[in-house]
Write an enzyme that holds these catalytic residues in place. Structure first.
Site, PDB file in Angstrom:
ATOM      1  N   GLY A   1       0.777  -1.276   0.114  1.00 47.47           N
ATOM      2  CA  GLY A   1      -0.057  -0.001   0.005  1.00 47.47           C
ATOM      3  C   GLY A   1       0.895   1.254   0.036  1.00 47.47           C
ATOM      4  O   GLY A   1       1.928   1.269   0.597  1.00 47.47           O
TER       5      GLY A   1
ATOM      6  N   ARG B   1       1.410  -5.445  -5.037  1.00 46.83           N
ATOM      7  CA  ARG B   1       1.395  -6.391  -4.009  1.00 46.83           C
ATOM      8  C   ARG B   1       1.943  -7.962  -4.673  1.00 46.83           C
ATOM      9  O   ARG B   1       1.595  -8.852  -3.737  1.00 46.83           O
ATOM     10  CB  ARG B   1      -0.019  -6.456  -3.362  1.00 46.83           C
ATOM     11  CG  ARG B   1      -0.510  -5.478  -2.603  1.00 46.83           C
ATOM     12  CD  ARG B   1      -1.638  -5.775  -1.598  1.00 46.83           C
ATOM     13  NE  ARG B   1      -2.102  -4.666  -0.816  1.00 46.83           N
ATOM     14  CZ  ARG B   1      -1.502  -4.058   0.078  1.00 46.83           C
ATOM     15  NH1 ARG B   1      -0.559  -4.680   0.851  1.00 46.83           N
ATOM     16  NH2 ARG B   1      -2.115  -2.984   0.661  1.00 46.83           N
TER      17      ARG B   1
ATOM     18  N   ASP C   1       5.105  -7.728   5.737  1.00 44.45           N
ATOM     19  CA  ASP C   1       5.173  -9.022   4.854  1.00 44.45           C
ATOM     20  C   ASP C   1       6.285  -8.558   3.618  1.00 44.45           C
ATOM     21  O   ASP C   1       6.840  -9.522   3.132  1.00 44.45           O
ATOM     22  CB  ASP C   1       3.764  -9.064   3.986  1.00 44.45           C
ATOM     23  CG  ASP C   1       2.841  -9.739   5.124  1.00 44.45           C
ATOM     24  OD1 ASP C   1       3.379 -10.425   5.931  1.00 44.45           O
ATOM     25  OD2 ASP C   1       1.777  -9.308   4.946  1.00 44.45           O
TER      26      ASP C   1
ATOM     27  N   LYS D   1       7.930   0.630   5.531  1.00 45.28           N
ATOM     28  CA  LYS D   1       6.846   1.630   4.974  1.00 45.28           C
ATOM     29  C   LYS D   1       5.769   0.913   5.392  1.00 45.28           C
ATOM     30  O   LYS D   1       5.501  -0.188   5.141  1.00 45.28           O
ATOM     31  CB  LYS D   1       6.962   1.506   3.384  1.00 45.28           C
ATOM     32  CG  LYS D   1       5.882   2.051   2.654  1.00 45.28           C
ATOM     33  CD  LYS D   1       5.232   1.111   1.652  1.00 45.28           C
ATOM     34  CE  LYS D   1       4.429   0.030   2.290  1.00 45.28           C
ATOM     35  NZ  LYS D   1       3.560  -0.739   1.967  1.00 45.28           N
ATOM     36  N   THR D   2       4.548   1.748   6.071  1.00 47.67           N
ATOM     37  CA  THR D   2       3.146   1.165   6.101  1.00 47.67           C
ATOM     38  C   THR D   2       2.578   2.632   6.816  1.00 47.67           C
ATOM     39  O   THR D   2       3.125   2.753   7.877  1.00 47.67           O
ATOM     40  CB  THR D   2       3.055   0.060   6.520  1.00 47.67           C
ATOM     41  OG1 THR D   2       1.492  -0.279   6.706  1.00 47.67           O
ATOM     42  CG2 THR D   2       3.591  -0.281   7.866  1.00 47.67           C
TER      43      THR D   2
ATOM     44  N   ASP E   1       0.032   1.937   8.690  1.00 44.78           N
ATOM     45  CA  ASP E   1      -0.611   1.071   9.621  1.00 44.78           C
ATOM     46  C   ASP E   1       0.476   1.273  10.938  1.00 44.78           C
ATOM     47  O   ASP E   1      -0.315   1.072  12.125  1.00 44.78           O
ATOM     48  CB  ASP E   1      -0.569  -0.421   9.316  1.00 44.78           C
ATOM     49  CG  ASP E   1      -1.836  -0.823   8.190  1.00 44.78           C
ATOM     50  OD1 ASP E   1      -2.206   0.398   7.742  1.00 44.78           O
ATOM     51  OD2 ASP E   1      -2.140  -1.815   7.944  1.00 44.78           O
TER      52      ASP E   1
ATOM     53  N   LYS F   1     -27.008  16.406  15.760  1.00 46.69           N
ATOM     54  CA  LYS F   1     -28.129  15.656  15.352  1.00 46.69           C
ATOM     55  C   LYS F   1     -27.608  14.272  14.908  1.00 46.69           C
ATOM     56  O   LYS F   1     -28.287  13.391  14.719  1.00 46.69           O
ATOM     57  CB  LYS F   1     -29.078  16.161  14.519  1.00 46.69           C
ATOM     58  CG  LYS F   1     -28.229  16.545  13.281  1.00 46.69           C
ATOM     59  CD  LYS F   1     -29.580  17.094  12.260  1.00 46.69           C
ATOM     60  CE  LYS F   1     -29.051  17.438  10.970  1.00 46.69           C
ATOM     61  NZ  LYS F   1     -30.121  18.081   9.966  1.00 46.69           N
TER      62      LYS F   1
ATOM     63  N   ARG G   1      -4.743  -2.169   8.859  1.00 50.29           N
ATOM     64  CA  ARG G   1      -5.298  -3.615   8.632  1.00 50.29           C
ATOM     65  C   ARG G   1      -5.512  -4.515   9.892  1.00 50.29           C
ATOM     66  O   ARG G   1      -6.550  -5.087  10.312  1.00 50.29           O
ATOM     67  CB  ARG G   1      -4.531  -4.291   7.300  1.00 50.29           C
ATOM     68  CG  ARG G   1      -5.274  -5.905   7.362  1.00 50.29           C
ATOM     69  CD  ARG G   1      -4.628  -6.103   6.092  1.00 50.29           C
ATOM     70  NE  ARG G   1      -2.811  -6.252   6.140  1.00 50.29           N
ATOM     71  CZ  ARG G   1      -2.274  -6.000   5.177  1.00 50.29           C
ATOM     72  NH1 ARG G   1      -2.711  -5.775   3.781  1.00 50.29           N
ATOM     73  NH2 ARG G   1      -0.937  -5.923   5.136  1.00 50.29           N
TER      74      ARG G   1
ATOM     75  N   GLU H   1      -7.692   7.821   1.289  1.00 54.36           N
ATOM     76  CA  GLU H   1      -7.073   9.301   0.951  1.00 54.36           C
ATOM     77  C   GLU H   1      -6.115   9.726   2.034  1.00 54.36           C
ATOM     78  O   GLU H   1      -5.444  10.726   1.871  1.00 54.36           O
ATOM     79  CB  GLU H   1      -8.525  10.156   1.568  1.00 54.36           C
ATOM     80  CG  GLU H   1      -9.167  10.039   2.699  1.00 54.36           C
ATOM     81  CD  GLU H   1     -10.119   8.917   2.520  1.00 54.36           C
ATOM     82  OE1 GLU H   1      -9.858   7.767   2.429  1.00 54.36           O
ATOM     83  OE2 GLU H   1     -11.348   9.119   2.510  1.00 54.36           O
TER      84      GLU H   1
END
Ligand code: FBP
Length: 564
Positions: free
Chosen positions: A102, A166, A197, A223-224, A226, A263, A273, A440
């Site tokens: 990702g 991936r 991974d 890198k991630t 997450d 409201k 993930r 985004e």
């Protein structure tokens, strides 16, 4: 493509660089008994015979007499021959880079940092970008990355300079093909930017190339968005800081909307993930009424009904004070951490790994599910059931980004509040809206922190290849200090590994860092959450800032972890 004024001005910005990377330096092995995160088991060592026993390294400034400050210096990557002070011609290098998995803000700067290293220290070198992820290595699809091309992408979001993917290089024939490509391209190094991974995969490549006697060193870069690739030597993965700030801006805006209209309850699912680091950081940034942390759900063995009850309790209590609005944050990985559903997913993963076709296979899977898991499956709404059967990603993971947990929870909370209404325990209005903040956040302009961190990691990766190091992850530490003081080095990929079950088999993989429930970040949240639930303590951090007093600071997670 056309550029916005901000894109133009960010391209011109030069990220700061750690002091050690400004002058001559040596690569120094850390002592072999330095602590590692896991003691790799014999199964890990069996799988990585050629990587076994390698040390972590540090880049240390070379002193004026040419020596580094500690013993055991290996050949350095200094710009000058520090013994006599004359410029020394260093060999040109050929390095390949691949972006895997990702997108995460800052990827372009890793490539930029690597290019800077080559241009400054190894004139005549060539940087090759493999296109669209690891698959680009197998198909020999690549491009030369020159300064002219790079200049268009510096400090900008996205991975589109070369693309990502991936694909996994794991099967014997793919490993053979990768080896033949790096040999044919005469690569001194291959830099892999990826999550746990993809870096596991990088270790497999490093082992394979070493076993074949190839000169190509493989260096990983964490890198991630997450934030779950971290350990004692890797303080954070790039992209986490930026993604959290993008989501926190959006959550802050929703909060102001909720507070104005009074409201709606907004149920917001946040990307991430497996681990709930993003949700936890966004909660600390914004102070929502509730933030579910998957790791806590798992540890306490909570059921879906428990989670629904807790949210309904907060809503009912606020209603007593006339507050029928608020924000609920939900990590996208939640579904896998609810023990009942986690067990179902595990069995589904193993069963789906065995079948090949879609519709028929799903029927076949249903007939083979255990009775307990079948009951859980049948309890779930049809849309969630369908989503649980979607294809796994190439690493065997459920694609939680496509499971609308926020819808599931909103529906169940609405049903619960209706039930309470009939029992005269709730008599207010409840209106909920759902949101998913995910993609985004992955390609935003990187924050100053991510931009500098990435440029440093790219530069370090180049130095490690030049120093003949393989199977390491590039690292930068002391990240709570100004960038000039950051330390730079490399940490063995296999020292981060453990054995996990994947696609029905036990495999050595890099350990995923989940939220630590005894750690400083969760503790900070736990101390405040009941106050945030009841009162309106909303905090709106606003958009990412590139200048001014808050521009360079990293996130709460990093600050709390580094100072605990
Ligand atoms: P990486 O682990 O490769 O960095 O990707 C993380 C992630 O952004 C998750 O947060 C998300 O669940 C997943 O990718 C989405 O994957 P895809 O881009 O394949 O839809």
């Amino acid at each position: 493509a056309e550029s916005s004024p901000l894109q133009e001005s960010r391209r011109q910005w030069v990220p700061p660089r750690p002091r050690v990377l400004h002058g001559p330096f040596h690569i120094v092995d850390e002592s072999p008994n330095a602590a590692t995160d896991t003691v790799p088991s014999s199964d890990v060592h069996k799988a990585f015979k050629h990587l076994k026993g390698r040390s972590a390294v540090q880049l240390l400034a070379a002193s004026s007499n040419g020596a580094s400050h500690t013993n055991g210096a290996s050949s350095g990557a200094a710009t000058k021959d520090s013994t006599n002070g004359h410029s020394k011609e260093l060999p040109s290098l050929r390095i390949g880079i691949v972006l895997s998995g990702g997108q995460a803000p800052g990827g372009h700067n890793v490539i930029g940092g690597l290019l800077d290293y080559l241009l400054e220290r190894h004139p005549g070198s060539q940087l090759i970008g493999f296109k669209n992820g690891p698959g680009g290595i197998l198909t020999k699809s690549f491009m030369d990355i020159t300064e002219d091309i790079m200049a268009e992408f510096r400090n900008l979001g996205g991975f589109h300079i070369i693309g990502s993917g991936r694909d996994k290089i794991e099967k014997e024939k793919d490993l053979e093909q990768a080896a033949s490509v790096v040999k044919e391209l005469d690569l001194d190094g291959l830099v892999v930017c990826g999550g746990d991974d993809s870096n596991t995969n990088a270790a497999v490549l490093a082992e394979n190339f070493a076993a074949k006697g190839l000169k190509t060193c493989v260096i990983g870069v964490p890198k991630t968005i997450d934030g779950d690739l971290k350990n004692s030597q890797v303080a954070t993965s790039f992209g986490f800081d930026t993604a959290c700030k993008v989501y926190s801006e959006q959550i802050g805006n929703l909060m102001m909307d909720a507070l104005s209209a009074k409201k709606y309850y907004h149920f917001v699912r946040l990307m991430g993930r497996a681990a709930s680091h993003i949700t936890l950081e966004c909660a600390l940034q914004t102070h929502p009424q509730a933030a579910i942390i998957s790791e806590e759900v798992h540890q306490q063995g909570k059921t879906l009904a428990d989670i629904v009850d807790e949210i309904a309790d907060i809503i009912a209590k606020r209603a007593e004070e006339g507050k029928n609005y608020g924000i609920v944050l939900i990590p996208e990985g939640l579904i896998e951490h609810i023990p009942q559903i986690g067990a179902l997913i595990c069995e589904l993963n193993d069963l789906l790994a065995d079948v090949t076709t879609d519709v028929d296979s799903h029927d076949a899977v249903m007939t083979r599910l255990s009775t307990a898991n079948l009951a859980v499956f049948e309890f779930l709404p049809a849309s969630t059931r369908q989503q649980l059967l979607l294809d796994r990603d190439p690493h065997g993971n459920v694609q939680v980004s496509r499971i609308e947990t926020e819808q599931l929870l909103l529906q169940l909370v609405a049903v619960e509040l209706e039930k309470r209404r009939k029992e005269s325990k709730f008599c207010d209005n409840f209106a909920g809206l759902t949101h998913y903040f995910g993609y985004e956040g992955r390609c935003s302009f990187p924050t100053n922190f991510d931009a500098a961190y990435c440029a440093t990691l790219g530069y370090a990766a180049g130095a490690l290849v030049a120093g003949g190091k393989t199977g390491l992850m590039a690292t930068a530490s002391s990240l709570d200090k100004p960038c000039a003081e950051w330390k730079v080095g490399g940490y063995p990929l296999i020292d981060m590994m453990c054995i996990e079950r994947r696609r029905g088999k036990d495999k050595p993989v890099i350990r995923k860092a989940l939220v630590e429930l005894e750690g400083p970040v969760f503790t900070a949240f736990k101390q405040m959450r009941s106050k945030w639930a009841q009162e309106d303590c909303f905090r709106s951090p606003g958009p990412i800032q590139f200048s001014g007093p808050n521009a360079d600071g990293a996130n709460f997670t990093l600050a709390l972890e580094l100072n605990s």
